[in-house]
Design a protein around this motif. Structure first.
Motif, PDB file in Angstrom:
ATOM      1  N   ASP A   1       0.846  -1.194   0.000  1.00 56.87           N
ATOM      2  CA  ASP A   1       0.000   0.000   0.000  1.00 56.87           C
ATOM      3  C   ASP A   1       0.879   1.241   0.000  1.00 56.87           C
ATOM      4  O   ASP A   1       2.065   1.191   0.360  1.00 56.87           O
ATOM      5  N   MET A   2       0.295   2.358  -0.365  1.00 57.91           N
ATOM      6  CA  MET A   2       1.049   3.602  -0.382  1.00 57.91           C
ATOM      7  C   MET A   2       1.398   4.004   1.052  1.00 57.91           C
ATOM      8  O   MET A   2       0.514   4.192   1.887  1.00 57.91           O
ATOM      9  N   PRO A   3       2.683   4.130   1.379  1.00 55.03           N
ATOM     10  CA  PRO A   3       3.073   4.488   2.748  1.00 55.03           C
ATOM     11  C   PRO A   3       2.802   5.957   3.049  1.00 55.03           C
ATOM     12  O   PRO A   3       2.680   6.782   2.137  1.00 55.03           O
ATOM     13  N   ALA A   4       2.720   6.268   4.329  1.00 53.01           N
ATOM     14  CA  ALA A   4       2.553   7.668   4.742  1.00 53.01           C
ATOM     15  C   ALA A   4       3.830   8.443   4.424  1.00 53.01           C
ATOM     16  O   ALA A   4       4.934   7.957   4.682  1.00 53.01           O
ATOM     17  N   MET A   5       3.662   9.618   3.843  1.00 53.66           N
ATOM     18  CA  MET A   5       4.813  10.472   3.548  1.00 53.66           C
ATOM     19  C   MET A   5       4.433  11.926   3.825  1.00 53.66           C
ATOM     20  O   MET A   5       4.311  12.750   2.923  1.00 53.66           O
ATOM     21  N   THR A   6       4.222  12.204   5.103  1.00 51.61           N
ATOM     22  CA  THR A   6       3.796  13.541   5.507  1.00 51.61           C
ATOM     23  C   THR A   6       4.835  14.242   6.368  1.00 51.61           C
ATOM     24  O   THR A   6       4.556  15.294   6.927  1.00 51.61           O
ATOM     25  N   SER A   7       6.019  13.668   6.490  1.00 48.84           N
ATOM     26  CA  SER A   7       7.094  14.300   7.247  1.00 48.84           C
ATOM     27  C   SER A   7       8.415  13.980   6.568  1.00 48.84           C
ATOM     28  O   SER A   7       8.513  13.052   5.752  1.00 48.84           O
TER      29      SER A   7
ATOM     30  N   ILE B   1       9.361  10.385   4.515  1.00 53.26           N
ATOM     31  CA  ILE B   1       9.807  10.413   3.114  1.00 53.26           C
ATOM     32  C   ILE B   1      11.176   9.765   2.983  1.00 53.26           C
ATOM     33  O   ILE B   1      11.421   8.948   2.084  1.00 53.26           O
ATOM     34  N   LEU B   2      12.071  10.087   3.903  1.00 54.31           N
ATOM     35  CA  LEU B   2      13.414   9.517   3.864  1.00 54.31           C
ATOM     36  C   LEU B   2      13.384   8.007   4.057  1.00 54.31           C
ATOM     37  O   LEU B   2      14.117   7.272   3.385  1.00 54.31           O
ATOM     38  N   ASP B   3      12.531   7.526   4.950  1.00 46.99           N
ATOM     39  CA  ASP B   3      12.430   6.078   5.179  1.00 46.99           C
ATOM     40  C   ASP B   3      12.023   5.341   3.903  1.00 46.99           C
ATOM     41  O   ASP B   3      12.583   4.279   3.577  1.00 46.99           O
TER      42      ASP B   3
ATOM     43  N   ASN C   1      17.636   0.680  -1.087  1.00 45.43           N
ATOM     44  CA  ASN C   1      18.214  -0.594  -0.638  1.00 45.43           C
ATOM     45  C   ASN C   1      17.769  -1.770  -1.498  1.00 45.43           C
ATOM     46  O   ASN C   1      18.544  -2.688  -1.784  1.00 45.43           O
ATOM     47  N   GLU C   2      16.505  -1.741  -1.927  1.00 47.09           N
ATOM     48  CA  GLU C   2      15.951  -2.861  -2.687  1.00 47.09           C
ATOM     49  C   GLU C   2      16.258  -2.790  -4.177  1.00 47.09           C
ATOM     50  O   GLU C   2      16.438  -3.821  -4.828  1.00 47.09           O
ATOM     51  N   LEU C   3      16.312  -1.579  -4.724  1.00 48.02           N
ATOM     52  CA  LEU C   3      16.394  -1.445  -6.186  1.00 48.02           C
ATOM     53  C   LEU C   3      17.616  -0.672  -6.671  1.00 48.02           C
ATOM     54  O   LEU C   3      17.794  -0.494  -7.886  1.00 48.02           O
ATOM     55  N   GLY C   4      18.440  -0.201  -5.753  1.00 47.98           N
ATOM     56  CA  GLY C   4      19.592   0.609  -6.148  1.00 47.98           C
ATOM     57  C   GLY C   4      20.529  -0.099  -7.102  1.00 47.98           C
ATOM     58  O   GLY C   4      21.146   0.530  -7.968  1.00 47.98           O
ATOM     59  N   ALA C   5      20.635  -1.407  -6.965  1.00 45.83           N
ATOM     60  CA  ALA C   5      21.513  -2.169  -7.862  1.00 45.83           C
ATOM     61  C   ALA C   5      21.027  -2.131  -9.305  1.00 45.83           C
ATOM     62  O   ALA C   5      21.801  -2.380 -10.243  1.00 45.83           O
ATOM     63  N   ASP C   6      19.744  -1.815  -9.502  1.00 47.92           N
ATOM     64  CA  ASP C   6      19.166  -1.734 -10.844  1.00 47.92           C
ATOM     65  C   ASP C   6      19.196  -0.310 -11.394  1.00 47.92           C
ATOM     66  O   ASP C   6      18.435   0.029 -12.307  1.00 47.92           O
ATOM     67  N   ASN C   7      20.068   0.540 -10.819  1.00 47.77           N
ATOM     68  CA  ASN C   7      20.212   1.928 -11.258  1.00 47.77           C
ATOM     69  C   ASN C   7      18.948   2.741 -10.990  1.00 47.77           C
ATOM     70  O   ASN C   7      18.588   3.631 -11.747  1.00 47.77           O
ATOM     71  N   VAL C   8      18.274   2.411  -9.889  1.00 45.85           N
ATOM     72  CA  VAL C   8      17.089   3.141  -9.448  1.00 45.85           C
ATOM     73  C   VAL C   8      17.451   3.922  -8.197  1.00 45.85           C
ATOM     74  O   VAL C   8      18.202   3.438  -7.337  1.00 45.85           O
ATOM     75  N   TYR C   9      16.909   5.144  -8.094  1.00 48.14           N
ATOM     76  CA  TYR C   9      17.133   5.972  -6.907  1.00 48.14           C
ATOM     77  C   TYR C   9      15.825   6.138  -6.134  1.00 48.14           C
ATOM     78  O   TYR C   9      14.737   6.157  -6.725  1.00 48.14           O
ATOM     79  N   GLY C  10      15.963   6.280  -4.824  1.00 46.03           N
ATOM     80  CA  GLY C  10      14.782   6.432  -3.983  1.00 46.03           C
ATOM     81  C   GLY C  10      14.090   7.757  -4.180  1.00 46.03           C
ATOM     82  O   GLY C  10      12.862   7.848  -4.068  1.00 46.03           O
TER      83      GLY C  10
END
Length: 410
Positions: A155-161, A165-167, A174-183
């Protein structure tokens, strides 16, 4: 006598046929699909108003337009109207080269009452009103839902602070960085205004014109934004230095969280489709967003006839139907209150609730400071920002030093 009257009538008809419409020019910065929409609006206006002919000319970025106007006005080669960024028209208002619109608003009260409150507020400078908003925007938080799902979010996580957002950005990295993806992308200059305001700070107070760059809330927001790259590694170096490139990274599916203008909503929706989620800016300390984009200013050194023609066109752009068309195709904020009551607008919002996120921010949207020094402040801020984001100096030291320079300018 009959022959003379006939000759006179014929000469009047001929003179009328030869009469040219009043020609006025608009300098603008729109490109791509947005320029097509603008040109279509102008074509419709010219068709409906045979006595006026509006010509639209692309003149580069907001900064380019300012530079070209400064060169053209002394030589009287300037257009009748120009699109001016909402924090940078003060230099022209101060110099007396923009026509004050207050008299036009007073004479057209029914039209004036249709405008959104921000539409009148952002044109105010000292005792005058100098731009009618056109491509008005607020910042939004754009999210690539597909990347969050790949990273494990059901589900869409809360991102109100800032922390939330950083979390999320860290999890994606951590999960997708190896695929040249940024958070996340580090924020553009416009959205840096927004994140500072959300944190309770200000670059420059829009009422007092006093610098807020040394305030704790402003410093805290800048440090958080800068830490995304050099401390946490959840953003790319390009997102610090190249605002155009990061838009491409988000629209191509390489970045999960992206702060950007409502003006890019239509493009992102077309490119990402159902993977796009649009959220309001996080109310970290308070809910407050800046108005961005630009308005149309009328030059003071043109004839009364051309001023009247320019005002007629400016009213047209800000009328309900035209404001609705512009909003529906671009994502820019409707400057006319009645634009959202147009049936096509209702249908768009029903079918695409993402567009509603921008509308939800209208009550907390406000203009930014616009003294002549703002152009210099914005130009200088880019270097300050890069030094913070690249880890060359911390926000406290950088902004307090910058603040002293800004105060001398203000």
């Amino acid at each position: 006598m009959k022959l003379r009257l006939s000759a006179l009538a014929l000469s009047l008809v001929a003179a009328g046929a030869m009469a040219k419409p009043v020609q006025v020019e608009l300098w603008h910065n729109q490109t791509g699909d947005d320029e097509v929409v603008l040109q279509n609006l102008i074509t419709d206006f010219n068709t409906a108003n045979g006595d006026i002919e509006v010509k639209a000319t692309y003149n580069g970025s907001y900064a380019d337009i300012i530079t070209k106007l400064q060169a053209s006005i002394p030589a009287r080669r300037n257009p009748e109207m120009a699109v001016l960024e909402v924090t940078q028209y003060g230099v022209f208002a101060e110099a007396g080269v923009l026509n004050d619109l207050n008299g036009y608003y007073a004479e057209n009260k029914a039209f004036t009452e249709e405008l959104q409150p921000f539409a009148l507020e952002i044109g105010n400078y000292k005792d005058g009103n100098y731009v009618m908003p056109f491509n008005s925007s607020t910042p939004l938080m754009y999210v690539n839902k597909a990347l969050l799902e790949e990273a494990g979010y059901e589900d869409m996580p809360a991102m109100t602070s800032f922390d939330e957002i950083l979390d999320v950005a860290k999890t994606v990295q951590n999960e997708l960085g190896a695929d040249n993806v940024y958070g996340i992308n580090t924020p553009s200059q416009f959205t840096r205004f927004g994140l500072v305001m959300q944190n309770g700070g200000d670059w420059v107070d829009p009422v007092t014109n006093k610098s807020g760059l040394a305030d704790e809330a402003t410093i805290e927001a800048f440090q958080w934004m800068g830490d995304l790259y050099h401390k946490h590694g959840v953003a790319s170096a390009e997102s610090v230095t190249d605002e155009k490139l990061v838009k491409q990274h988000f629209s191509s599916g390489r970045v999960a969280i992206h702060f950007d203008s409502t003006g890019n909503l239509g493009d992102y929706k077309r490119l990402l489709g159902d993977d796009l989620v649009v959220l309001p800016m996080p109310c970290t300390a308070e809910c407050r967003v800046p108005i961005g984009g630009a308005g149309v200013g009328m030059m003071a050194n043109v004839s009364d006839e051309k001023k009247a023609a320019s005002w007629q066109f400016m009213q047209y752009l800000a009328s309900a139907n035209q404001s609705a068309t512009w909003f529906q195709h671009t994502g820019y904020m409707p400057v006319n209150k009645n634009a959202l009551d147009v049936e096509s607008s209702k249908q768009l919002l029903a079918e695409n609730p993402d567009f509603g996120a921008a509308m939800d921010q209208l009550p907390v949207a406000q203009g930014r400071a616009r003294p002549p020094a703002m152009a210099w402040i914005r130009a200088q801020e880019q270097g300050i920002w890069e030094s913070i984001a690249l880890g060359q100096q911390d926000a406290d030291k950088a902004l307090k030093a910058f603040n002293r320079r800004v105060e001398s300018r203000l």
